[in-house]
Scaffold this active site. Structure first.
Site, PDB file in Angstrom:
ATOM      1  N   ARG A 188      45.070  45.791  30.297  1.00 48.25           N
ATOM      2  CA  ARG A 188      43.898  46.479  30.848  1.00 48.25           C
ATOM      3  C   ARG A 188      44.400  47.568  31.774  1.00 48.25           C
ATOM      4  O   ARG A 188      45.200  47.312  32.676  1.00 48.25           O
ATOM      5  CB  ARG A 188      42.984  45.524  31.593  1.00 48.25           C
ATOM      6  CG  ARG A 188      41.610  46.160  31.791  1.00 48.25           C
ATOM      7  CD  ARG A 188      40.717  45.244  32.526  1.00 48.25           C
ATOM      8  NE  ARG A 188      41.388  44.786  33.734  1.00 48.25           N
ATOM      9  CZ  ARG A 188      40.761  44.415  34.837  1.00 48.25           C
ATOM     10  NH1 ARG A 188      39.475  44.420  34.891  1.00 48.25           N
ATOM     11  NH2 ARG A 188      41.428  44.024  35.892  1.00 48.25           N
TER      12      ARG A 188
ATOM     13  N   ASP B 255      31.468  32.239  32.430  1.00 44.35           N
ATOM     14  CA  ASP B 255      32.684  31.840  31.722  1.00 44.35           C
ATOM     15  C   ASP B 255      32.984  30.352  31.892  1.00 44.35           C
ATOM     16  O   ASP B 255      33.746  29.786  31.120  1.00 44.35           O
ATOM     17  CB  ASP B 255      33.888  32.653  32.243  1.00 44.35           C
ATOM     18  CG  ASP B 255      34.037  33.978  31.513  1.00 44.35           C
ATOM     19  OD1 ASP B 255      33.133  34.339  30.732  1.00 44.35           O
ATOM     20  OD2 ASP B 255      35.070  34.664  31.721  1.00 44.35           O
TER      21      ASP B 255
HETATM   22  C1  LIG Z   1      40.511  41.778  29.248  1.00 47.46           C
HETATM   23  C2  LIG Z   1      39.070  41.437  29.479  1.00 47.46           C
HETATM   24  C3  LIG Z   1      38.101  42.420  29.280  1.00 47.46           C
HETATM   25  C4  LIG Z   1      36.743  42.130  29.450  1.00 47.46           C
HETATM   26  N1  LIG Z   1      35.831  43.104  29.209  1.00 47.46           N
HETATM   27  C5  LIG Z   1      34.518  42.829  29.350  1.00 47.46           C
HETATM   28  C6  LIG Z   1      33.525  43.805  29.081  1.00 47.46           C
HETATM   29  O1  LIG Z   1      33.846  44.942  28.703  1.00 47.46           O
HETATM   30  N2  LIG Z   1      32.215  43.471  29.248  1.00 47.46           N
HETATM   31  C7  LIG Z   1      31.836  42.224  29.656  1.00 47.46           C
HETATM   32  O2  LIG Z   1      30.627  41.961  29.784  1.00 47.46           O
HETATM   33  N3  LIG Z   1      32.761  41.274  29.920  1.00 47.46           N
HETATM   34  C8  LIG Z   1      34.080  41.538  29.764  1.00 47.46           C
HETATM   35  N4  LIG Z   1      35.011  40.566  30.005  1.00 47.46           N
HETATM   36  C9  LIG Z   1      34.576  39.212  30.360  1.00 47.46           C
HETATM   37  C10 LIG Z   1      34.089  39.113  31.819  1.00 47.46           C
HETATM   38  O3  LIG Z   1      35.064  39.596  32.709  1.00 47.46           O
HETATM   39  C11 LIG Z   1      33.784  37.649  32.147  1.00 47.46           C
HETATM   40  O4  LIG Z   1      33.019  37.095  31.103  1.00 47.46           O
HETATM   41  C12 LIG Z   1      33.004  37.538  33.477  1.00 47.46           C
HETATM   42  O5  LIG Z   1      33.805  37.970  34.551  1.00 47.46           O
HETATM   43  C13 LIG Z   1      32.563  36.096  33.722  1.00 47.46           C
HETATM   44  O6  LIG Z   1      31.935  36.024  34.982  1.00 47.46           O
HETATM   45  P1  LIG Z   1      31.895  34.648  35.795  1.00 47.46           P
HETATM   46  O7  LIG Z   1      31.130  34.939  37.047  1.00 47.46           O
HETATM   47  O8  LIG Z   1      31.422  33.553  34.910  1.00 47.46           O
HETATM   48  O9  LIG Z   1      33.409  34.303  36.128  1.00 47.46           O
HETATM   49  P2  LIG Z   1      34.470  35.100  37.027  1.00 47.46           P
HETATM   50  O10 LIG Z   1      34.140  36.543  37.066  1.00 47.46           O
HETATM   51  O11 LIG Z   1      35.807  34.696  36.523  1.00 47.46           O
HETATM   52  O12 LIG Z   1      34.236  34.500  38.494  1.00 47.46           O
HETATM   53  C14 LIG Z   1      34.596  33.158  38.797  1.00 47.46           C
HETATM   54  C15 LIG Z   1      34.705  33.038  40.311  1.00 47.46           C
HETATM   55  O13 LIG Z   1      34.823  31.652  40.678  1.00 47.46           O
HETATM   56  C16 LIG Z   1      35.841  31.529  41.664  1.00 47.46           C
HETATM   57  N5  LIG Z   1      36.408  30.162  41.599  1.00 47.46           N
HETATM   58  C17 LIG Z   1      37.195  29.635  40.631  1.00 47.46           C
HETATM   59  N6  LIG Z   1      37.491  28.361  40.906  1.00 47.46           N
HETATM   60  C18 LIG Z   1      36.890  28.058  42.086  1.00 47.46           C
HETATM   61  C19 LIG Z   1      36.823  26.867  42.898  1.00 47.46           C
HETATM   62  N7  LIG Z   1      37.439  25.730  42.556  1.00 47.46           N
HETATM   63  N8  LIG Z   1      36.113  26.927  44.045  1.00 47.46           N
HETATM   64  C20 LIG Z   1      35.461  28.062  44.420  1.00 47.46           C
HETATM   65  N9  LIG Z   1      35.482  29.215  43.672  1.00 47.46           N
HETATM   66  C21 LIG Z   1      36.188  29.197  42.532  1.00 47.46           C
HETATM   67  C22 LIG Z   1      36.862  32.615  41.305  1.00 47.46           C
HETATM   68  O14 LIG Z   1      37.653  32.940  42.435  1.00 47.46           O
HETATM   69  C23 LIG Z   1      35.933  33.754  40.884  1.00 47.46           C
HETATM   70  O15 LIG Z   1      35.535  34.512  41.994  1.00 47.46           O
HETATM   71  C24 LIG Z   1      36.373  40.826  29.825  1.00 47.46           C
HETATM   72  C25 LIG Z   1      37.331  39.837  30.055  1.00 47.46           C
HETATM   73  C26 LIG Z   1      38.675  40.123  29.850  1.00 47.46           C
HETATM   74  C27 LIG Z   1      39.697  39.035  30.023  1.00 47.46           C
END
Ligand SMILES: Cc1cc2nc3c(=O)[nH]c(=O)nc-3n(C[C@H](O)[C@H](O)[C@H](O)COP(=O)(O)OP(=O)(O)OC[C@H]3O[C@@H](n4cnc5c(N)ncnc54)[C@H](O)[C@@H]3O)c2cc1C
Length: 372
Positions: free
Chosen positions: A109, A227
């Site tokens: 990336r 996720d």
């Molecule tokens: C290379 C790449 C490119 C991508 N491109 C896109 C795109 O173009 N468009 C799109 O929509 N998506 C894209 N994605 C996917 C997207 O980034 C994720 O689906 C999204 O960030 C998921 O959001 P989330 O809030 O579920 O998890 P995350 O953004 O991973 O947030 C999870 C949070 O939980 C916290 N956490 C973890 N464990 C604990 C714990 N035990 N206690 C307290 N806090 C904790 C972490 O610190 C983090 O802040 C891409 C992913 C990748 C890998």
């Protein structure tokens, strides 16, 4: 060696007009800041550095922080990402499968700022446009779009894992620019020029693993979102969008219940609206990976022909254009209708009567609260 590289573009304006809602791409930090500001404005208390290290045995809504402090509430919404601790706990105690499987791919990336593109009209054209682009070639593909008011160009480059590469799902692991340039040496000059503009030391790289779906996203008063329950691989480019859909559905469901006694109903509705849909979009990664990474040959030529045909029909707005399937699901009109042509909040209210009213609950459900 044959290296057929096909470009497949999607106009964000056209898609936005079709679905009567903007198709937006945003820098992760900008999206997070927007969400944070709104949460703070609504009076949410945000605690940072609060890592959850334990949860209640019976999945009652209690979590323990690394500091030892226990926190309780009415419900625990676990949005803890692809390496979700809560998902791991649920899987362990319920005997669910929680393993990962390598896709065989890794992703670079990179972000390129405008000043690095000076004099390159082609690159500047991409940066200043309103188009997201995919380049596909043997064994890999690239997804790219402008960010931050067209001041930065974002590229995600998916390529086969090197035989000696260490498996990591970390956001912060780094690759080398030299290795990246070597990987894309046979790709077209636009790509090679773009990659040459990345400063040394600013190449992120991590390996991509797929996760099996869970039997349930809900355990007693714990609910998984984002996720944590449907880890989306970047072939789909819909992970953040789907995490936000989860939040929208959960917000509606929790907003219309009359009391905390009905939280189970809200979680059931959330799962009914979101699970099959989220997992279908998650699973589409495999199809996209196969279609976009074809080796040179007859199948690739047929794919390219279909992409050209369906793109031309869509651009000319031909009657029945949507029937011409595009092997790149991201640009396929039927798949776009599935991903973007729905109002999940409305569906939540519609499913409510189907699911909850069919099975009476402990407390009457109030529809008096309006959902904006
Ligand atoms: C290379 C790449 C490119 C991508 N491109 C896109 C795109 O173009 N468009 C799109 O929509 N998506 C894209 N994605 C996917 C997207 O980034 C994720 O689906 C999204 O960030 C998921 O959001 P989330 O809030 O579920 O998890 P995350 O953004 O991973 O947030 C999870 C949070 O939980 C916290 N956490 C973890 N464990 C604990 C714990 N035990 N206690 C307290 N806090 C904790 C972490 O610190 C983090 O802040 C891409 C992913 C990748 C890998």
């Amino acid at each position: 060696m044959l290296t057929s590289i096909l470009t497949d573009d999607i106009s964000m304006l056209q898609v936005g007009n079709k679905y009567n809602a903007p198709l937006m791409v945003a820098h992760r930090a900008d999206l997070q800041r927007t969400l944070l500001n709104r949460a703070l404005a609504l009076g949410v208390t945000v605690r940072t550095g609060a890592v959850i290290t334990a949860i209640a045995e019976d999945f009652s809504p209690r979590v323990q922080l690394a500091s030892g402090e226990w926190i309780s509430g009415d419900v625990v919404i676990a949005a803890d990402g692809v390496k979700s601790f809560v998902r791991e706990q649920i899987a362990k105690r319920k005997g669910y499968q929680n393993g990962t499987m390598s896709t065989g791919d890794a992703a670079y990336r990179i972000l390129i700022s405008e000043d690095r593109m000076k004099g390159d009209q082609k690159a500047l054209g991409l940066l200043r446009g309103v188009t997201g682009s995919r380049w596909m070639g043997p064994g890999g593909h690239i997804m790219a779009y402008p960010l931050r008011s067209n001041k930065m160009y974002n590229m995600v480059l998916i390529h086969p894992i090197r035989p000696t590469q260490q498996q990591t799902e970390s956001w912060t692991s780094r690759g080398t620019k030299a290795e990246m340039l070597k990987t894309y040496a046979g790709w077209n000059s636009t790509i090679r020029h773009l990659l040459s503009y990345v400063p040394d030391g600013e190449v992120m790289e991590w390996t991509l693993n797929s996760h099996a779906p869970l039997p349930s996203w809900v355990e007693n008063k714990f609910v998984l979102v984002g996720d944590a329950c449907h880890p989306m691989l970047p072939y789909v480019a819909q992970g953040a969008a789907n995490a936000i859909e989860d939040a929208a559905v959960l917000t509606v469901a929790l907003s219309v219940i009359g009391s905390t006694n009905s939280i189970d109903d809200a979680l059931r509705i959330y799962q009914a609206v979101r699970k099959a849909r989220g997992e279908a979009i998650q699973a589409s990664a495999r199809e996209t990976q196969r279609a976009l990474h074809l080796p040179d040959g007859k199948e690739q030529e047929e794919r390219d022909r279909k992409i050209r045909d369906s793109t031309e029909a869509a651009t000319k707005r031909e009657l029945g254009a949507g029937e011409k399937r595009n092997p790149d699901l991201w640009s396929d009109q039927q798949w776009q209708d599935y991903m973007w042509g729905v109002d999940v909040m409305k569906e939540t209210l519609e499913k409510w009567s189907e699911i909850v009213l069919a099975q009476p609950t402990q407390t009457p459900i109030s529809f008096s609260k309006r959902v904006d």
